[in-house]
Design a protein around this motif. Structure first.
Motif: not given
Length: 161
Positions: A110-124
């Motif tokens: 699969w190719l999965v493209v997301a927008a906008p990139q959800e940065r809060s997931h990475v920031s804890g």
């Protein structure tokens, strides 16, 4: 070649860095990270081994386009299961729960493209916002399987945790 310097970036196949995902151990390549741009858009390749599944998750802000490049595509979207033919795609809006899975003996890509990139997931951020249910839960089509590798087999119809 720098995206910001030249206005574009090229990522040859041999420069893609594949890794196993944290929770479900699905091989994936973060194409946008390798291209040097993750602020506006997310894009990954996901190779689902036979009888496997990604996390059961949602996004709060990101729309995701799932495009099947190889194999047979299956996906849980909310309370529905969708079959996707090769070169077919599914667009999922936030905050709908979603999970790609493979209930066949052949791998799927699969190719999965997301927008906008959800940065809060990475920031804890509070992960329960993204995983309101067990992220390792499998779709009914994989009820007799154990995934990811190394999990304890379910007892009496229970799901592995």
């Amino acid at each position: 070649m720098s995206l910001h310097e030249h206005g574009f970036a090229v990522l040859p196949p041999d420069a893609q860095r594949w890794r196993a995902s944290n929770i479900m151990k699905i091989p994936n390549a973060d194409l946008l990270q390798d291209l040097g741009e993750r602020d506006r858009l997310g894009g990954r390749l996901w190779r689902l081994p036979p009888f496997s599944a990604s996390t059961w998750h949602r996004h709060l802000d990101s729309w995701e386009l799932y495009f099947l490049l190889e194999g047979l595509g299956r996906m849980r979207v909310g309370d529905r299961t969708v079959s996707v033919p090769k070169y077919g795609c599914v667009l999922v809006a936030p905050p709908t729960l979603r999970q790609i899975f493979n209930d066949t003996p052949a791998a799927s890509l699969w190719l999965v493209v997301a927008a906008p990139q959800e940065r809060s997931h990475v920031s804890g951020a509070d992960l329960s916002r993204f995983y309101p249910e067990d992220p390792r839960s499998l779709p009914p089509e994989l009820a007799d399987r154990v995934w990811p590798p190394g999990q304890v087999a379910p007892k009496g119809g229970e799901r592995p945790r």
